[in-house]
Motif scaffolding. Structure first.
Motif, PDB file in Angstrom:
ATOM      1  N   ASN A 135       0.814  -1.211   0.000  1.00 52.39           N
ATOM      2  CA  ASN A 135       0.000   0.000   0.000  1.00 52.39           C
ATOM      3  C   ASN A 135       0.849   1.263   0.000  1.00 52.39           C
ATOM      4  O   ASN A 135       0.409   2.319  -0.451  1.00 52.39           O
ATOM      5  N   ALA A 136       2.076   1.142   0.515  1.00 53.26           N
ATOM      6  CA  ALA A 136       2.930   2.320   0.671  1.00 53.26           C
ATOM      7  C   ALA A 136       3.622   2.729  -0.622  1.00 53.26           C
ATOM      8  O   ALA A 136       3.991   3.887  -0.783  1.00 53.26           O
ATOM      9  N   VAL A 137       3.820   1.790  -1.537  1.00 57.37           N
ATOM     10  CA  VAL A 137       4.554   2.119  -2.765  1.00 57.37           C
ATOM     11  C   VAL A 137       3.578   2.329  -3.923  1.00 57.37           C
ATOM     12  O   VAL A 137       2.509   1.736  -3.973  1.00 57.37           O
ATOM     13  N   GLY A 138       3.971   3.161  -4.848  1.00 58.02           N
ATOM     14  CA  GLY A 138       3.165   3.396  -6.037  1.00 58.02           C
ATOM     15  C   GLY A 138       3.495   2.392  -7.115  1.00 58.02           C
ATOM     16  O   GLY A 138       4.507   1.695  -7.055  1.00 58.02           O
ATOM     17  N   PRO A 139       2.651   2.307  -8.158  1.00 58.25           N
ATOM     18  CA  PRO A 139       2.867   1.331  -9.225  1.00 58.25           C
ATOM     19  C   PRO A 139       4.136   1.573 -10.027  1.00 58.25           C
ATOM     20  O   PRO A 139       4.620   0.669 -10.705  1.00 58.25           O
TER      21      PRO A 139
END
Length: 234
Positions: A135-139
């Motif tokens: 959830n903390a990192v972007g795609p």
């Protein structure tokens, strides 16, 4: 009474199998590790020798350990998730991504339901940690594929079924390797909600809800893969 005793024995053996499978998969018991003796297991776990023997037999049948007569039982060398991804020579095509999503729908939906019934508190903590990282990192994060894969792999580990686990590890060769598709903020928020819904069902040990939540999560992934494939073909 005999049936109740038999069921309890199977349950204790299953728990031992689950615990050792998780430790092996997590690398806490690396290949070549000699497992404790039957006597040590019975004293540490408060179970009978029969329970330990049943658990060792199942682990051996699943290819996770081998018993060397007169020496002991040892962990067998098995592929780790990082090894699977690191050995991948090239990315798949957009059509491959669609095919993989279709396969995952037939595999991970039921795996989530089984995981809801079998997940231990320690395994739920591992899923929570993987979920928080996802959830903390972007795609567009360079490790987003590996991080997303870890969340799904942790769920598969809860099944205690080496076939589910091996299938997920092999899927790691082709799934989620170049990061995730570009998402709008609403899409990303929806993705986070989907993951949280899967976790909530596991936490409540609700197999039906876990099955439905994983189906929704993967169906939406399939729709994104289809859109990417269509865009690639013009």
């Amino acid at each position: 009474m005999e049936r109740i005793a038999s069921d309890r024995r199977v349950s204790l053996a299953q728990q031992l199998v689950l615990d050792l499978s998780r430790q092996i998969a997590a690398g806490e018991l690396p290949a070549g590790t000699k497992l404790p003796t039957e006597q040590a297991f019975t004293e540490a776990r408060g179970v009978s020798r029969t329970v330990v023997r049943e658990a060792m037999s199942r682990l051996q049948a699943e290819g996770l350990v081998e018993t060397r007569r007169g020496i002991g039982t040892f962990v067998v060398d098995t592929p780790r998730p990082g090894d699977v991804l690191d050995n991948q020579p090239e990315k798949g095509t957009a059509d491959d991504a669609v095919a993989i999503c279709e396969l995952r729908l037939s595999l991970e939906v039921d795996a989530a339901a089984i995981a809801a019934q079998r997940a231990t508190p320690e395994q739920l903590q591992a899923i929570r940690a993987a979920l928080d990282e996802a959830n903390a990192v972007g795609p567009l994060h360079k490790d987003s594929g590996r991080i997303e894969f870890e969340f799904h792999l942790q769920i598969a580990l809860c099944t205690g079924n080496s076939f589910f686990i091996d299938a997920m590890r092999h899927l790691g060769n082709t799934v989620m390797q170049g990061g995730q598709p570009a998402l709008t903020e609403p899409q990303r928020a929806r993705l986070v909600r989907e993951r949280e819904q899967v976790y909530a069902a596991l936490l409540c040990k609700d197999a039906d809800v876990a099955r439905a939540a994983m189906r929704l999560h993967l169906t939406n992934a399939l729709h994104r893969a289809l859109s990417a494939a269509q865009a690639a073909t013009g």
